[in-house]
Write an enzyme that holds these catalytic residues in place. Structure first.
Site, PDB file in Angstrom:
ATOM      1  N   SER A  13       0.802  -1.230   0.000  1.00  0.00           N
ATOM      2  CA  SER A  13       0.000   0.000   0.000  1.00  0.00           C
ATOM      3  C   SER A  13       0.828   1.270   0.000  1.00  0.00           C
ATOM      4  O   SER A  13       0.301   2.343  -0.318  1.00  0.00           O
ATOM      5  CB  SER A  13      -0.949   0.012   1.205  1.00  0.00           C
ATOM      6  N   SER A  14       2.106   1.186   0.348  1.00  0.00           N
ATOM      7  CA  SER A  14       2.943   2.387   0.353  1.00  0.00           C
ATOM      8  C   SER A  14       4.418   1.998   0.354  1.00  0.00           C
ATOM      9  O   SER A  14       4.785   0.859   0.637  1.00  0.00           O
ATOM     10  CB  SER A  14       2.642   3.264   1.575  1.00  0.00           C
ATOM     11  N   GLY A  15       5.254   2.981   0.043  1.00  0.00           N
ATOM     12  CA  GLY A  15       6.699   2.787   0.088  1.00  0.00           C
ATOM     13  C   GLY A  15       7.348   3.929   0.827  1.00  0.00           C
ATOM     14  O   GLY A  15       6.805   5.044   0.895  1.00  0.00           O
ATOM     15  N   HIS A 237      12.888  -9.904   0.597  1.00  0.00           N
ATOM     16  CA  HIS A 237      11.510 -10.145   1.014  1.00  0.00           C
ATOM     17  C   HIS A 237      11.284  -9.400   2.311  1.00  0.00           C
ATOM     18  O   HIS A 237      12.045  -9.564   3.275  1.00  0.00           O
ATOM     19  CB  HIS A 237      11.245 -11.635   1.212  1.00  0.00           C
ATOM     20  N   ASP A 238      10.248  -8.562   2.376  1.00  0.00           N
ATOM     21  CA  ASP A 238      10.072  -7.678   3.520  1.00  0.00           C
ATOM     22  C   ASP A 238      10.008  -8.429   4.852  1.00  0.00           C
ATOM     23  O   ASP A 238      10.547  -7.957   5.862  1.00  0.00           O
ATOM     24  CB  ASP A 238       8.862  -6.769   3.343  1.00  0.00           C
ATOM     25  N   THR A 239       9.404  -9.615   4.863  1.00  0.00           N
ATOM     26  CA  THR A 239       9.374 -10.378   6.107  1.00  0.00           C
ATOM     27  C   THR A 239      10.766 -10.869   6.486  1.00  0.00           C
ATOM     28  O   THR A 239      11.123 -10.910   7.667  1.00  0.00           O
ATOM     29  CB  THR A 239       8.418 -11.575   5.998  1.00  0.00           C
ATOM     30  N   GLY A 403       4.337  -2.784  11.499  1.00  0.00           N
ATOM     31  CA  GLY A 403       3.315  -1.780  11.760  1.00  0.00           C
ATOM     32  C   GLY A 403       2.262  -2.226  12.744  1.00  0.00           C
ATOM     33  O   GLY A 403       1.714  -1.411  13.504  1.00  0.00           O
TER      34      GLY A 403
END
Length: 471
Positions: A13-15, A237-239, A403
């Site tokens: 949804s955002s960067g 990978h963000d995780t 978040g």
């Protein structure tokens, strides 16, 4: 003069462009640029605007220059499974399709005509998700065979952006594993599997590990942003990046990387590719330093993000939590049900599920929020029992990073449903983990334990007891 390290963290949804700096022994973050993201419907297909996203990457780099805070190194992380195919001229073939698109409907059946679901798990250790790269590629093979035939390289989304910055193609390991085509023993592509499935073997770029250098900015990028920079592979990978920021060196720590998705699990030295693990729906995603993120994908805050957009009132997440906390509606939905993956209306999907299962149907904002938050917490409670059953270990504390660590109401419910202590924070875990790898490359930290110890003293952590009370 303090060095700056730039994490570009792009979510669904955002960067954000976030600079990390060491000051007086603590890591300090500064968000210097933010931009929106989301899938767009292009002629009935959900796609990413990769050209637009790359322009935002460049815009944020220019801001760093304007602020006089030119980074020593930089790295990009994003979500998993999605990719681009490039032709002989390095132009993208076909549409830049996102993982919530329905092109993979029925593609699991096509894959299982060639290899059974059990055998696919035994080979890769990756949980079945209908949007995994293995199924997306089957959709390309079936519906756009000419694109697969022409493809000279396949790059995951962060690898594509780093190629655009440097002209160098790297396929980073942690993101690559999410696609269900990498062998956990060799940490490389399962080329035998790729050939069995009839995918173009030529397009698979060799696998590289977090901490490797991609390259320097190309001449064109240097001229546009006004400086040069070394691009380093993080856990793209963000995780994978978020887990690096879990503020403990306990080898038996259990975490929830809480964001659009909730990824709940532990780090392990070896992958568990057993059928028992498969039936429990756990995955063995690659992690930093050849660790394995043994976890379960849970729908996560996507459900709340979706209903927030549907409410007639413009409410903050804090206001939704406040209203939800005042409700006593007992209804629970199965967060893992595919009806919640990409419904036209999340509110209606929740209401319909409750109606069809004979439960009280939520009507107000508070009731809908309460049903979702309680359902997530119950799912966490069920998952921790499964993890303990499989690993044979007991976990006293759940570390919530990302978040979702800001969602105090959800953290309280998590403690109650799981009957465990909850340690919430840091919220910017993905960016922190991204920066940690850059700092390890630059020898700011001697090893990951030292970096994690630094995270624990640098950022606010909120602790809850088993009753959900802040301690």
């Amino acid at each position: 003069m303090n060095k700056h390290y730039l994490a570009i963290d792009i979510g669904a949804s955002s960067g954000r462009h976030i600079l990390g700096t060491m000051i007086d022994g603590k890591m300090v973050l500064e968000e210097v640029y933010r931009f929106p993201n989301g899938m767009e419907n292009r002629d009935g297909t959900l796609c990413w605007d990769l050209d637009g996203l790359f322009k935002e990457i460049i815009a944020g780099l220019k801001v760093c220059k304007e602020l006089g805070k030119v980074p020593e190194t930089m790295a990009i992380d994003t979500w998993g499974v999605d990719f681009v195919l490039l032709d002989e001229n390095d132009e993208i073939l076909g549409k830049t399709v996102g993982y919530r698109d329905h092109r993979t409907d029925g593609m699991d059946t096509e894959v299982y005509k060639i290899i059974s679901q059990d055998d696919l798990y035994l080979r890769t250790g990756i949980q079945k998700q209908i949007f995994n790269t293995v199924y997306q590629l089957m959709a390309v093979k079936k519906n756009q065979p000419e694109d697969m035939a022409k493809a000279k390289s396949m790059l995951m989304i962060p690898d594509y952006f780093q190629y655009k910055l440097t002209g160098v193609k790297k396929m980073e390991y942690t993101n690559g594993t999410t696609g269900q085509l990498i062998n956990p023993q060799t940490a490389d592509w399962d080329y035998e599997l790729i050939e069995m499935l009839g995918y173009n073997k030529e397009m698979f770029v060799p696998v590289s590990m977090p901490g490797e250098v991609v390259g320097e900015f190309s001449k064109e990028v240097q001229e546009e942003v006004g400086f040069n920079c070394t691009v380093v592979l993080p856990a793209t990978h963000d995780t994978g990046s978020a887990v690096l920021a879990v503020p403990t060196n306990n080898d038996n720590a259990l975490y929830i990387s809480s964001g659009t998705w909730s990824l709940m699990g532990v780090e392990r030295a070896q992958a568990d590719c057993s059928l028992a693990s498969m039936k429990a729906n756990f995955t063995n995603e690659g992690g930093y330093d050849h660790r394995y993120r043994y976890l379960k994908n849970i729908m996560g805050l996507w459900m709340i993000q979706s209903v927030k957009k549907e409410f007639t009132e413009d409410l903050s997440f804090a206001e939704i939590c406040e209203r939800a906390g005042k409700e006593e509606i007992p209804s629970i939905v199965d967060c893992q049900d595919e009806v919640f993956l990409a419904p036209e209306s999340m509110t209606q999907a929740v209401q319909n599920y409750c109606r069809q299962t004979g439960q009280q149907v939520p009507e107000t904002v508070g009731e809908i929020g309460a049903v979702i938050y309680n359902s997530l917490a119950k799912c966490y409670g069920d998952t921790i029992e499964e993890i303990e059953g499989i690993t044979g270990k007991k976990y006293e504390t759940i570390y919530v990073v990302g978040g979702g660590a800001n969602a105090g109401y959800l953290n309280e419910l998590t403690a109650k449903y799981c009957q465990r202590k909850v340690s919430a924070g840091p919220t910017e875990a993905t960016a922190i983990g991204n920066i940690i790898v850059q700092m390890l490359y630059d020898k700011v930290f001697k090893d990951l334990p030292e970096a994690r110890e630094c995270v624990g003293r640098s950022f606010d952590i909120v602790n809850y007891d088993k009753t959900g009370t802040v301690i």
